[in-house]
Write a protein that holds these residues in place. Structure first.
Motif, short mmCIF file in Angstrom:
data_model
loop_
_atom_site.label_atom_id
_atom_site.label_comp_id
_atom_site.label_asym_id
_atom_site.label_seq_id
_atom_site.Cartn_x
_atom_site.Cartn_y
_atom_site.Cartn_z
N GLY A 1 -57.70 7.83 9.07
CA GLY A 1 -58.12 6.40 9.68
C GLY A 1 -56.92 5.60 9.72
O GLY A 1 -56.61 4.93 8.80
N TYR B 1 -57.31 -1.03 11.17
CA TYR B 1 -57.17 -2.40 10.55
C TYR B 1 -56.78 -2.14 9.14
O TYR B 1 -55.75 -3.09 8.73
CB TYR B 1 -57.92 -3.55 10.95
N GLY C 1 -56.37 1.17 7.27
CA GLY C 1 -55.37 2.04 6.98
C GLY C 1 -54.21 1.94 7.21
O GLY C 1 -53.11 2.28 6.63
N VAL D 1 -53.21 9.71 9.46
CA VAL D 1 -53.74 10.68 10.47
C VAL D 1 -54.77 9.80 11.05
O VAL D 1 -55.40 9.21 10.39
CB VAL D 1 -53.83 11.97 10.00
N ASP D 2 -55.28 10.24 12.23
CA ASP D 2 -56.25 9.62 13.00
C ASP D 2 -56.68 10.87 14.16
O ASP D 2 -55.84 11.47 14.71
CB ASP D 2 -56.04 8.23 13.54
N ARG E 1 -54.56 6.06 19.64
CA ARG E 1 -54.15 5.28 18.49
C ARG E 1 -53.00 5.57 17.96
O ARG E 1 -52.09 4.81 17.37
CB ARG E 1 -55.44 5.23 17.56
N SER F 1 -60.06 6.11 5.00
CA SER F 1 -60.24 4.85 5.56
C SER F 1 -60.67 4.88 6.88
O SER F 1 -60.18 4.20 7.85
CB SER F 1 -58.91 4.12 5.63
N PHE G 1 -68.97 9.81 9.52
CA PHE G 1 -67.47 10.08 9.56
C PHE G 1 -66.65 10.35 8.25
O PHE G 1 -65.86 11.18 7.92
CB PHE G 1 -66.68 8.80 9.92
N CYS H 1 -64.85 13.73 6.84
CA CYS H 1 -63.55 13.89 6.33
C CYS H 1 -63.62 14.74 5.30
O CYS H 1 -62.54 15.62 4.86
CB CYS H 1 -63.23 12.42 5.93
N THR I 1 -65.30 0.82 2.90
CA THR I 1 -66.34 0.23 2.10
C THR I 1 -67.38 0.96 2.41
O THR I 1 -68.00 1.67 3.36
CB THR I 1 -66.64 -1.08 2.82
N LYS J 1 -67.14 -4.30 -3.98
CA LYS J 1 -66.78 -4.55 -2.62
C LYS J 1 -67.75 -5.38 -1.70
O LYS J 1 -67.66 -6.18 -0.93
CB LYS J 1 -66.41 -3.35 -2.13
N SER K 1 -65.52 -7.27 11.02
CA SER K 1 -66.09 -6.00 11.04
C SER K 1 -66.89 -5.89 9.70
O SER K 1 -67.72 -4.94 9.42
CB SER K 1 -65.18 -4.78 11.20
N LYS L 1 -71.99 -6.17 8.21
CA LYS L 1 -72.20 -4.82 7.85
C LYS L 1 -72.56 -4.76 6.43
O LYS L 1 -73.45 -3.84 5.87
CB LYS L 1 -71.00 -3.89 8.40
C1 UDX Z 1 -62.66 0.87 8.32
C2 UDX Z 1 -64.21 0.34 8.19
O1 UDX Z 1 -64.72 -0.57 9.02
C3 UDX Z 1 -64.15 -0.70 6.92
O2 UDX Z 1 -65.42 -0.80 6.32
C4 UDX Z 1 -63.44 0.19 5.64
O3 UDX Z 1 -63.19 -0.74 4.64
C5 UDX Z 1 -62.07 0.62 6.22
O4 UDX Z 1 -62.25 1.69 7.37
P1 UDX Z 1 -61.06 -0.55 9.64
O5 UDX Z 1 -59.71 0.05 9.49
O6 UDX Z 1 -60.89 -2.02 10.22
O7 UDX Z 1 -62.05 -0.38 8.73
O8 UDX Z 1 -61.68 0.49 11.03
P2 UDX Z 1 -61.02 1.02 12.23
O9 UDX Z 1 -59.98 0.03 13.05
O10 UDX Z 1 -62.25 1.27 13.28
O11 UDX Z 1 -60.27 2.29 11.94
C6 UDX Z 1 -60.93 3.41 11.53
C7 UDX Z 1 -60.08 4.70 12.05
O12 UDX Z 1 -60.62 5.68 11.58
C8 UDX Z 1 -60.29 4.80 13.63
O13 UDX Z 1 -59.10 4.85 14.38
C9 UDX Z 1 -60.98 6.13 13.81
O14 UDX Z 1 -60.29 6.78 15.20
C10 UDX Z 1 -60.51 6.80 12.53
N1 UDX Z 1 -61.38 8.02 12.28
C11 UDX Z 1 -62.61 7.78 12.20
C12 UDX Z 1 -60.74 9.15 12.09
O15 UDX Z 1 -59.68 9.54 12.13
N2 UDX Z 1 -61.52 10.26 11.90
C13 UDX Z 1 -63.13 10.09 11.85
O16 UDX Z 1 -63.93 11.02 11.61
C14 UDX Z 1 -63.68 9.06 12.05
#
Ligand code: UDX
Ligand code: UDX
Length: 457
Positions: free
Chosen positions: A7, A10, A12, A31-32, A37, A84, A104, A108, A127, A215, A270, A274
């Protein structure tokens, strides 16, 4: 140690950048599944705007900080894996509109189990509802191929816009674990990572359920303070009291404290809504109707506050906004971020569009595409219909040019420093100013002829 974070959002991205900066002997790979991204993290234009983030990423990237789409390979070679990924509010099925969507996170866990090839420490960063660690453990162990997995909870408390400072100087780092010898040893490895820069007395350990719940409760308490002061802002407006003076007076009581008492157009982001919804769902799940109703009230008050701003604008501007040009100053959910998730500005814009106003929107960091996508989703309008109602402007002065009114919806510092004589000269008269963040120089605006409306005054 090799560390992986799934992840690159914002949370990770900035968290791993700081760990890499402070622990040059650990190799961190973020990784993502979203390749675009990852490409952005590897470019000169990072996908997340945070003061101080670029310096750290540019310093560590390619040294001991890597961004990659090779999820399975990275999992396989890492000893510790942070999860994350996003956990949005569920939009379908049981618990829709309240419960966190854990698909998600579960994906993972399955991917970690499949690719592990050895023992792993899995750290919940996202969270999550209380007792998610239990589900994670079951998924991991059911697919473990004999490998050992330890699950830790390490919730993130960073706020956007101040993420780097919050990570470098946290009020506390919380780590929840089981109390088996293996879990405690995994916990100590994570304590070692943070203790490179966080004083040991600020690293708090607890049982895993307390950590997960803390949290949610932390965010619920912060949001509750904003709804409380916003409730009082309405009372101030009708009684002649000034909400900033009230906040200052009560904030000096050391039992209350001065932070998070800024009346506003409502909270966004975010997390708050939530996590509150998640807490309400948990209470309901355990049959606790009164606590559920109590926390739900914080959200209802916030929705009411967002609507109230628009109602005030309609009332002040002769009961009609139809075809009037309104300059929208700020679209991000707070200053110093390009994030618009649950931004109160978006909801205000939606209601203004429903009143058939014409919007000229300017935000220093949010891209035009992001603004239009958010508004399309909220209003349900087609692109062309939206384009006839909304223009995205390159600076505040062009947004204000010819406007009947202005609305400050994000507290960007630059809005308080505008040349307001130039502004009023370019606006229609009477010129209305709605300060949804109480940052404008109110006396100056009034003295040069604005009809000014602020929150709680
Ligand atoms: C997120 C959640 O909103 C927050 O509740 C938690 O505490 C931390 O993760 P944020 O980092 O702000 O916060 O979310 P976001 O910017 O959407 O990043 C999540 C990333 O995970 C995205 O880039 C998405 O592509 C990635 N992801 C999602 C994966 O790599 N694999 C998945 O299976 C799902
Ligand atoms: C929040 C928590 O602060 C953080 O600890 C957690 O990890 C994630 O959620 P964030 O949502 O990034 O962080 O920003 P925050 O500074 O908490 O602001 C949330 C919203 O409340 C913003 O829309 C902000 O403008 C609003 N706010 C904040 C107010 O309206 N008044 C205040 O006094 C403070």
């Amino acid at each position: 140690m090799n560390i992986c974070c799934i992840g690159a959002g914002y949370v990770g991205g900035p968290t791993m950048a700081v760990i890499a900066d402070k622990c040059p002997d650990h190799v961190i790979t973020v990784v993502d599944v979203n390749e675009a991204r990852i490409a952005a993290w590897n470019s000169s234009q990072l996908p997340v705007y945070e003061p101080g983030l670029e310096e750290i990423v540019f310093n560590c990237r390619g040294r001991n900080l890597f961004f990659s789409s090779k999820v399975d390979e990275t999992i396989a070679r890492s000893e510790m894996i942070f999860v994350s990924v996003n956990t949005p509010t569920k939009t379908y099925g049981l618990g829709a509109g309240k419960a966190a969507d854990l698909k998600f996170v579960e994906l993972c866990a399955r991917r970690i189990a499949d690719s592990a090839g050895g023992p792993k420490i899995v750290v919940e960063k996202s969270t999550l509802p209380v007792r998610t660690a239990q589900s994670l453990k079951r998924v991991l162990h059911a697919n473990s191929n004999g490998h050992q997995f330890q699950v830790l909870s390490n919730p993130e408390f960073l706020a956007e816009g101040t993420a780097i400072r919050d990570l470098l100087e946290p009020d506390r780092v919380l780590i929840g674990s089981d109390d088996t010898p293996e879990a405690l040893s995994a916990r100590d490895k994570l304590v070692d990572v943070y203790s490179r820069w966080v004083p040991r007395q600020k690293i708090v350990t607890s049982n895993i359920w307390s950590s997960e719940l803390s949290k949610l409760v932390n965010n619920a308490f912060l949001a509750q303070r904003i709804s409380s002061i916003n409730a009082i802002s309405a009372l101030c407006e009708v009684t002649g009291a000034n909400v900033d003076e009230v906040a200052d007076a009560i904030g000096r009581d050391s039992r209350i404290g001065p932070k998070f008492l800024r009346a506003s157009v409502g909270f966004g982001g975010s997390c708050f809504q939530k996590d509150l919804l998640n807490l309400v769902y948990l209470c309901e799940h355990y049959g606790l109707a009164e606590p559920a109703e109590y926390w739900n009230g914080v959200i209802r008050l916030n929705d009411w506050q967002k609507r109230r701003v628009v109602q005030r604008m309609i009332a002040a501007m002769f009961n009609t906004l139809a075809e009037k040009r309104i300059a929208i100053l700020g679209f991000a959910f707070k200053k110093d971020t390009n994030d618009t998730r649950e931004s109160p500005a978006a909801y205000v814009c939606r209601d203004l569009i429903q009143e058939e106003a014409r919007l000229a929107v300017y935000d220093p960091r949010v891209s035009p595409g992001a603004i239009l996508t958010d508004l399309q989703q909220l209003t349900g309008l087609q692109k062309e219909d939206l384009a006839s109602r909304v223009s995205i402007e390159r600076d505040a002065y062009s947004a204000l040019d010819g406007a009947h009114g202005l609305a400050v919806l994000t507290e960007w510092d630059e809005f308080a420093r505008l040349d307001f004589r130039r502004v009023i000269d370019s606006m229609r008269k009477p010129a209305f100013a709605f300060d949804g963040r109480n940052i404008l120089p109110h006396e100056e605006l009034r003295s040069i002829g604005f009809e000014l409306h602020a929150v709680g005054r």
